[in-house]
Write an enzyme that holds these catalytic residues in place. Structure first.
Site, PDB file in Angstrom:
ATOM      1  N   LYS A 129       0.807  -1.390  -0.167  1.00  0.00           N
ATOM      2  CA  LYS A 129      -0.060   0.503   0.293  1.00  0.00           C
ATOM      3  C   LYS A 129       0.772   0.948   0.064  1.00  0.00           C
ATOM      4  CE  LYS A 129      -4.528  -0.005   0.745  1.00  0.00           C
ATOM      5  NZ  LYS A 129      -5.303  -1.007   0.254  1.00  0.00           N
ATOM      6  N   ASN A 172     -15.923   5.865  -4.547  1.00  0.00           N
ATOM      7  CA  ASN A 172     -16.720   5.097  -6.066  1.00  0.00           C
ATOM      8  C   ASN A 172     -17.059   3.549  -4.926  1.00  0.00           C
ATOM      9  OD1 ASN A 172     -15.270   2.371  -6.512  1.00  0.00           O
ATOM     10  ND2 ASN A 172     -15.374   3.735  -8.768  1.00  0.00           N
ATOM     11  N   TYR A 216     -21.294   4.248  -3.621  1.00  0.00           N
ATOM     12  CA  TYR A 216     -22.221   4.879  -4.007  1.00  0.00           C
ATOM     13  C   TYR A 216     -22.392   3.491  -5.148  1.00  0.00           C
ATOM     14  CZ  TYR A 216     -24.361   5.073  -8.535  1.00  0.00           C
ATOM     15  OH  TYR A 216     -24.417   5.619  -9.812  1.00  0.00           O
TER      16      TYR A 216
END
Ligand code: GLU
Length: 436
Positions: free
Chosen positions: A110, A233, A236
């Site tokens: 990450k 993102n 939704y």
């Protein structure tokens, strides 16, 4: 201050205790667990860009490459003021478990930059993205580490990153050795992106919801109420696909506020309204008028404690804590954010018989479709959306089934079952390589 890396290590220790019985050589097993507590490599530094004003500004940046035991490092890059070394490290451990939980041939990583991207202009954001790639240098690449979007990073940002990566390879005359498009995933469709990638995390979560519905014998989907925290993102697309599948999404929120619509809301209209007004809470009726008429205003805290069947944290980590876990009324939590539940909260939820479908399974649809994108880039062949989804659905369902059977057999939590499956796969790879 809360340390998510500590949490990630605590989780690993907990699962190691359960896995220990499966490994005869205790010393070797302990060595493997020790390896997995730390990232293999941590890149950390400062990058500087020139702002539109002409001033220079430095940003703290990180990339934590946790495990390469099962394949190239894989994981997103986050642009957020709350990014820290500890957070990036924790998220990199979770990526290793996630890729293993769904059995795709990657390790975990990450990256992050401490920045509020909303305060930057488009050209500043582009400079920052390109400078970050220069910072990473050849520590990333299609067979080494394949970054992707995460919180506040978009396909456009991936496009700039890929372009900068290619420019870097051109400077050393090495661009012919690999397809630079395969160095980042989550790219725009016009630039080597995959059909379905944009919605994949949310959709993958709904595939998991559908599998769960079968196990729990939920008969009427329209009676299952869902509250979603986060409407980026992930939130939704989860709302959109849950609604399309026939579930009743009754509440959603963004970082500022949310709305509650007991009869079920329309995710598309809600997104339009959020775009118009700037925040979801503004879409609620107020005392005087109801021109948008989408429901009543709700705080983020209140959303978490709503009386719904399914709660979906889809924003940031550490939102379900020891303080609010006792007030949660949902019987099922589907973690679409990474690390939304603290270990203390997890214990409380388990005691209260609240089932948590963990992040490493629930939100793995994103990285799984990243995998499909990478495969398409490496083979120079692009798939239709139908082909992508025909691969994603069984991949998620198979992972769910494997984890659920451990959960059912061992009378544990779904999180521990998922960790057991995932961590075992990573340890077995370490053994096979002879790294321990
Ligand atoms: N950032 C996403 C995650 O946390 C996607 C990572 C990826 O596609 O590599 O799973």
């Amino acid at each position: 201050m809360h340390n998510p890396y500590k949490d990630a290590v605590t989780q690993l220790e907990l699962v190691a205790k359960r896995l220990a019985t499966e490994y005869e050589d205790k010393k070797r097993f302990a060595a493997a667990v020790a390896v997995l507590k730390k990232p293999e490599r941590l890149l950390e530094g400062k990058i500087e860009i020139t702002l539109d004003s002409g001033k220079k500004q430095a940003f703290q940046v990180f990339r934590s490459q946790h495990s390469s035991a099962r394949g190239p490092y894989k994981g997103g890059i986050r642009f957020h003021p709350g990014v820290s070394k500890e957070e990036v490290q924790a998220l990199s451990l979770w990526m290793s478990w996630k890729t293993a939980a769904v059995d795709i041939p990657y390790g975990g990583a990450k990256g992050g930059i401490i920045v509020d991207p909303k305060k930057l202009s488009k050209s500043e954001l582009e400079k920052l993205s390109r400078a970050y790639v220069r910072f990473l240098g050849t520590a990333v690449g299609p067979w080494i580490d394949v970054p992707a979007p995460d919180v506040n990073t978009t396909p456009q940002i991936m496009a700039w990153m890929v372009d900068e990566y290619q420019a870097m390879l051109n400077e050393t005359n090495t661009a012919h050795l690999q397809n630079p498009l395969a160095s980042f995933t989550g790219k725009p469709l016009e630039l080597g992106g995959s059909q379905g990638r944009e919605e994949a995390t949310g959709l993958g979560g709904v595939y998991i919801l559908e599998e769960l519905a079968k196990k729990l014998n939920w008969k009427r989907k329209q009676d299952i109420t869902i509250a979603i925290q986060g409407f980026g993102n992930v939130g939704y697309w989860f709302a959109y696909h849950a609604d399309t599948a026939g579930y009743k999404v009754v509440a959603v929120s963004d970082s500022k506020s949310g709305i509650y619509v007991p009869e079920g809301l329309d995710p598309v209209r809600t997104l339009e309204c959020k775009k118009e007004t700037g925040q979801i809470g503004a879409c609620a009726c107020n005392e005087k008028e109801c021109n948008v008429s989408l429901g009543t205003k709700l705080s983020n805290e209140a959303l978490l404690e709503l009386d719904v069947d399914v709660l979906v944290p889809a924003a940031l980590e550490n939102v379900i804590t020891a303080e609010n876990a006792k007030n949660i009324k949902a019987k099922t939590i589907i973690e679409m954010a990474n690390g939304p539940t603290t270990p203390e909260a997890d214990e409380i939820l388990a005691k209260r018989d609240i089932r948590v479908i963990p992040d490493i399974l629930a939100n793995a649809g994103g990285v799984s479709t990243s995998y499909f994108e990478w495969v398409q880039n490496l083979s120079g062949y692009s798939w239709s959306k139908a082909e992508v989804l025909a691969k994603l659905q069984p991949l998620m369902a198979t992972a769910f089934e494997g984890i659920w059977s451990v959960y059912a057999q061992e009378k544990t939590t779904v999180r521990l079952a998922a960790y057991q499956v995932a961590v075992k796969r990573v340890i077995d790879a370490l053994y096979l390589r002879g790294r321990v």
